[in-house]
Design a protein around this motif. Sequence first.
Motif, mmCIF file in Angstrom:
data_model
loop_
_atom_site.group_PDB
_atom_site.id
_atom_site.type_symbol
_atom_site.label_atom_id
_atom_site.label_comp_id
_atom_site.label_asym_id
_atom_site.label_seq_id
_atom_site.Cartn_x
_atom_site.Cartn_y
_atom_site.Cartn_z
ATOM 1 N N ASN A 269 0.815 -1.218 0.000
ATOM 2 C CA ASN A 269 0.000 0.000 0.000
ATOM 3 C C ASN A 269 0.848 1.266 0.000
ATOM 4 O OD1 ASN A 269 -2.385 -1.459 0.006
ATOM 5 N ND2 ASN A 269 -2.569 -1.468 2.219
ATOM 6 N N SER A 270 2.081 1.181 0.540
ATOM 7 C CA SER A 270 2.939 2.368 0.592
ATOM 8 C C SER A 270 3.971 2.399 -0.522
ATOM 9 C CB SER A 270 3.651 2.427 1.951
ATOM 10 O OG SER A 270 4.467 1.278 2.139
ATOM 11 N N ALA A 271 3.960 1.415 -1.406
ATOM 12 C CA ALA A 271 4.934 1.378 -2.497
ATOM 13 C C ALA A 271 4.711 2.554 -3.442
ATOM 14 C CB ALA A 271 4.827 0.054 -3.258
ATOM 15 N N LEU A 272 5.819 3.077 -3.972
ATOM 16 C CA LEU A 272 5.737 4.180 -4.924
ATOM 17 C C LEU A 272 5.386 3.702 -6.324
ATOM 18 C CD1 LEU A 272 8.842 6.275 -3.805
ATOM 19 C CD2 LEU A 272 6.461 6.556 -3.122
ATOM 20 N N ASP A 273 5.517 2.403 -6.560
ATOM 21 C CA ASP A 273 5.149 1.832 -7.856
ATOM 22 C C ASP A 273 3.752 1.229 -7.778
ATOM 23 O OD1 ASP A 273 7.592 2.521 -8.803
ATOM 24 O OD2 ASP A 273 8.495 0.546 -8.537
ATOM 25 N N ALA A 274 3.083 1.196 -8.909
ATOM 26 C CA ALA A 274 1.781 0.534 -8.982
ATOM 27 C C ALA A 274 1.997 -0.978 -8.965
ATOM 28 C CB ALA A 274 1.041 0.951 -10.247
ATOM 29 N N ILE A 275 1.309 -1.675 -8.054
ATOM 30 C CA ILE A 275 1.432 -3.125 -7.918
ATOM 31 C C ILE A 275 0.068 -3.741 -8.188
ATOM 32 C CG2 ILE A 275 1.988 -5.029 -6.359
ATOM 33 C CD1 ILE A 275 3.882 -3.206 -4.906
ATOM 34 N N GLN B 56 -4.622 -16.820 -12.203
ATOM 35 C CA GLN B 56 -4.350 -17.616 -13.399
ATOM 36 C C GLN B 56 -5.361 -17.372 -14.508
ATOM 37 O OE1 GLN B 56 -4.536 -21.661 -12.096
ATOM 38 N NE2 GLN B 56 -6.575 -21.480 -11.215
ATOM 39 N N ASN B 57 -6.487 -16.739 -14.190
ATOM 40 C CA ASN B 57 -7.484 -16.402 -15.214
ATOM 41 C C ASN B 57 -7.270 -15.010 -15.792
ATOM 42 O OD1 ASN B 57 -8.837 -18.891 -14.832
ATOM 43 N ND2 ASN B 57 -9.891 -18.052 -13.043
ATOM 44 N N GLY B 58 -6.213 -14.330 -15.356
ATOM 45 C CA GLY B 58 -5.940 -13.000 -15.866
ATOM 46 C C GLY B 58 -6.763 -11.904 -15.236
ATOM 47 N N LEU B 59 -7.383 -12.169 -14.077
ATOM 48 C CA LEU B 59 -8.222 -11.178 -13.401
ATOM 49 C C LEU B 59 -7.451 -10.556 -12.248
ATOM 50 C CD1 LEU B 59 -11.635 -13.079 -13.338
ATOM 51 C CD2 LEU B 59 -10.756 -11.482 -15.065
ATOM 52 N N ILE B 60 -7.682 -9.286 -12.020
ATOM 53 C CA ILE B 60 -6.949 -8.536 -10.995
ATOM 54 C C ILE B 60 -7.467 -8.911 -9.609
ATOM 55 C CG2 ILE B 60 -6.466 -6.227 -10.107
ATOM 56 C CD1 ILE B 60 -6.670 -5.193 -12.957
ATOM 57 N N THR B 61 -6.522 -9.263 -8.710
ATOM 58 C CA THR B 61 -6.870 -9.600 -7.320
ATOM 59 C C THR B 61 -6.302 -8.599 -6.321
ATOM 60 O OG1 THR B 61 -4.928 -11.050 -7.172
ATOM 61 C CG2 THR B 61 -7.013 -12.058 -7.858
ATOM 62 N N VAL B 62 -5.253 -7.873 -6.682
ATOM 63 C CA VAL B 62 -4.654 -6.856 -5.813
ATOM 64 C C VAL B 62 -4.433 -5.605 -6.650
ATOM 65 C CG1 VAL B 62 -2.665 -6.209 -4.405
ATOM 66 C CG2 VAL B 62 -3.547 -8.536 -4.297
ATOM 67 N N PHE B 63 -4.823 -4.455 -6.088
ATOM 68 C CA PHE B 63 -4.708 -3.172 -6.783
ATOM 69 C C PHE B 63 -4.371 -2.130 -5.726
ATOM 70 C CE2 PHE B 63 -6.311 0.305 -9.538
ATOM 71 C CZ PHE B 63 -5.804 -0.108 -10.753
ATOM 72 N N ASN B 64 -3.067 -1.790 -5.592
ATOM 73 C CA ASN B 64 -2.649 -0.937 -4.486
ATOM 74 C C ASN B 64 -3.011 0.528 -4.751
ATOM 75 O OD1 ASN B 64 -0.745 -0.292 -6.415
ATOM 76 N ND2 ASN B 64 0.933 -0.124 -4.962
ATOM 77 N N PRO B 65 -2.916 1.388 -3.716
ATOM 78 C CA PRO B 65 -3.323 2.790 -3.883
ATOM 79 C C PRO B 65 -2.551 3.527 -4.978
ATOM 80 C CG PRO B 65 -3.161 2.241 -1.554
ATOM 81 C CD PRO B 65 -2.615 1.065 -2.304
ATOM 82 N N THR B 66 -1.250 3.187 -5.138
ATOM 83 C CA THR B 66 -0.491 3.850 -6.205
ATOM 84 C C THR B 66 -1.065 3.506 -7.573
ATOM 85 O OG1 THR B 66 1.477 3.710 -4.816
ATOM 86 C CG2 THR B 66 1.805 4.189 -7.143
ATOM 87 N N ALA B 67 -1.462 2.249 -7.742
ATOM 88 C CA ALA B 67 -2.104 1.860 -9.003
ATOM 89 C C ALA B 67 -3.431 2.599 -9.181
ATOM 90 C CB ALA B 67 -2.315 0.355 -9.034
ATOM 91 N N ALA B 68 -4.183 2.748 -8.083
ATOM 92 C CA ALA B 68 -5.455 3.466 -8.180
ATOM 93 C C ALA B 68 -5.229 4.917 -8.599
ATOM 94 C CB ALA B 68 -6.186 3.398 -6.836
ATOM 95 N N ALA B 69 -4.158 5.544 -8.058
ATOM 96 C CA ALA B 69 -3.878 6.927 -8.442
ATOM 97 C C ALA B 69 -3.323 7.018 -9.862
ATOM 98 C CB ALA B 69 -2.883 7.536 -7.454
ATOM 99 N N LEU B 70 -2.480 6.045 -10.238
ATOM 100 C CA LEU B 70 -1.871 6.090 -11.566
ATOM 101 C C LEU B 70 -2.905 5.872 -12.670
ATOM 102 C CD1 LEU B 70 0.652 6.198 -13.367
ATOM 103 C CD2 LEU B 70 0.935 3.735 -12.980
ATOM 104 N N PHE B 71 -3.763 4.876 -12.476
ATOM 105 C CA PHE B 71 -4.745 4.543 -13.512
ATOM 106 C C PHE B 71 -6.087 5.235 -13.291
ATOM 107 C CE2 PHE B 71 -1.833 0.889 -13.343
ATOM 108 C CZ PHE B 71 -1.373 0.926 -14.649
ATOM 109 N N GLN B 72 -6.155 6.085 -12.240
ATOM 110 C CA GLN B 72 -7.361 6.869 -11.970
ATOM 111 C C GLN B 72 -8.587 5.969 -11.864
ATOM 112 O OE1 GLN B 72 -7.651 9.922 -14.966
ATOM 113 N NE2 GLN B 72 -5.574 10.676 -14.621
#
Length: 576
Positions: free
Chosen positions: A221-227, A232-248
């Motif tokens: 959650n505190s990483a500066l990079d989007a994680i 295995q089905n290609g579906l997103i299971t984790v979306f950290n706050p940096t990713a939320a800010a980066l991808f809006q």
Amino acid sequence: MSQPDLSFLLKAEQPSAAAPEPEQPTPAVTAEPPEGSVSALIAELRAYQAELESQNKVLRYSQTVAESASERFETLFASVPLALMVVDEYDMVVQANSMAHRSFQPTERDRPLTALMPFVSDTDAPRVQEAFAQARAQGHSEVTEVVFTIAPNIRITGDLHIARIEGHQGDGPVQLQFLCAVIDQGPLLAERHALQQSAQALQQRNEQLHASEKRLEAVINSALDAIICVDQNGLITVFNPTAAALFQCSAQDALGSPLERFLPAAAQALAFAQLTTQAMLGEMTACTASAKELAVEVGVSFERHAEGETTTVFARDLTGRKKAEAHRSELEAQLRESHKMQAVGTMAGGIAHDFNNILGAILGNVELAKADCAPGSPVLESLLEIDKAGRRARDLVRQILTFSRNEPPQRTAVSLAEVVHDTERLLRVTLPPAIELHMQLQPGLPPVLADATQVEQAVLNLCTNAVHAIQGQGSERGSILVEAALVHPDQRLSERLGLAPGDYVALTVHDSGPGMDTATLERIFEPFFTTKPVGQGTGLGLAVVHGVMRTHEGGIDVQSVPGQGSRFTLYFPCLL
């Protein structure tokens, strides 16, 4: 069974015929018992005898069964792998099996097993006595984890089970006895202790795992990079706050979405999962939730586990880096331009000094020749042309020296408004009638630390270039606007022009000329660069302006679009 011989009863009723009959007086006639009643009595006696024999047989069978049960009880009592003992109501041990003797009297030197309560620890004695009272009232009871002290260094921890036994002796009172079974809980307690330790260790591991998960969650959650984690089905299971800010996009909206929604090109990298555990994909184009494209640097990591495979995508925003690289390139270009202009200025300054000495000799000799000529002489006209050309060359040398002068000017507190008004009077005398000159000076401008002559020269050069630009577009009509205002440049402008933080007086010259293209803008401050025809420009006007602003610790900004004119802004630092 043989029938009993009852013939003596019949013989008693019928005397022998051979015996002589004594002579007796004739007795009185008496009634004799009938023969049928005797037979009935005999039959009844035989039936009674048969019943007695049957009861005796049942009694002997019951006795045999009881003796067999007693033997089995004794065998069971003796061989059962439990410490069993029979205790009377006075706590005397009436009977104990071998297991009880081995447990409570391991050696001959130990205390004999004659009573149970002396072996019970003082702590557990009240519970054991209460258990005996309960067994006396209810028939059975039990007490757990009783400590029996066998020897000073030997103790047994076990569960005590008590059952009431009632004994009868003839017509006497009922004797109460208790069958006590001691189940050694030592191995069970050891196993229970081991299980408790195992449970504690498991709990500690679970707590450590939970703490590790918390730390991992905090790191993600505190990483500066989007994680982004993908199953295995290609579906997103984790979306950290940096990713939320980066991808809006909020995490709730992103979870369960396919990876292609945000990283269309990165989805192809999932094919590398069979070849490696991690890969750097480099720069890619990502999409925000609003379909806006942005440059990101992507790396992936692959993990295989029992539930399948998990792919972790690391995305780093390159927008700031690209802006920094562009800004760095711009600064490097400015530095190269500054070094080039400094080198050219140094060279031009050296040439100008030597050329100025030559011009001094030429102009001096021209003056002497003019003095020797008679009025109206045709030679005088030629000398006047030589003098005119020499003075023009002297002005050119002065501009070169102004451009190449590296020493700081003699600056004093100057009002730019007064300098601009003085320059305006000079401009209006030489300005073509078709070109309008407008002045917009903000009242109350603070003074600046400047050399008034150099500032006037810079303004004259800018306005002269504006006049030439208007005349060069083929139209004689145009306008020049000179503005002066107090400004505070923002950080980006300050970094681009190399301005120190603070307030500045911005002097702007805006013309309605044809403007300049990008290629021309990149070279306008180069010495001797000009777009005018040969013989109509020296290419030193803007170079001189650039040198003046450099020595005044200010900056010059140019904005020009083809067909929309040009705008030159000079930034002079305010006097503190």
